[in-house]
Design a protein around this motif. Sequence first.
Motif, PDB file in Angstrom:
ATOM      1  N   ASP A  79       0.843  -1.190   0.000  1.00  0.00           N
ATOM      2  CA  ASP A  79       0.000   0.000   0.000  1.00  0.00           C
ATOM      3  C   ASP A  79       0.876   1.237   0.000  1.00  0.00           C
ATOM      4  N   ASP A  83      -1.251   6.370   2.958  1.00  0.00           N
ATOM      5  CA  ASP A  83      -2.666   6.007   3.075  1.00  0.00           C
ATOM      6  C   ASP A  83      -2.952   5.522   4.494  1.00  0.00           C
ATOM      7  N   ASP A  97      -7.613  -0.723   1.187  1.00  0.00           N
ATOM      8  CA  ASP A  97      -7.606  -0.660  -0.282  1.00  0.00           C
ATOM      9  C   ASP A  97      -6.179  -0.711  -0.824  1.00  0.00           C
ATOM     10  N   PHE A 113      -2.761  -1.855  -3.083  1.00  0.00           N
ATOM     11  CA  PHE A 113      -2.494  -2.063  -4.500  1.00  0.00           C
ATOM     12  C   PHE A 113      -2.385  -3.554  -4.816  1.00  0.00           C
ATOM     13  N   ARG A 163      -5.564   0.157  -7.479  1.00  0.00           N
ATOM     14  CA  ARG A 163      -5.831  -0.477  -6.194  1.00  0.00           C
ATOM     15  C   ARG A 163      -6.744  -1.688  -6.380  1.00  0.00           C
TER      16      ARG A 163
END
Length: 72
Positions: free
Chosen positions: A23, A27, A32, A34, A69
């Motif tokens: 990720d 974030d 969510d 990648f 994502r």
Amino acid sequence: MNLRVRVVHCGCAGGRHWYADIDDAEDPQPDDPFWYVDGCASQAQALETACRQLSSLARKVYRGDRLVRVLD
């Protein structure tokens, strides 16, 4: 882009296993990523798999590709 690998040991009703995701470090929500993999038998397996995928994602970023994502 500052990507990070996270490896977590899960001990839930489905048994003990390892999970890894990739990720954006900026974030605040880990829902969510990648990329992710679940059900690894060992920490080493989860980390090796994630590092191979991180290398692949880095090549895409270097080429200028947009990373998508999992939930996109």
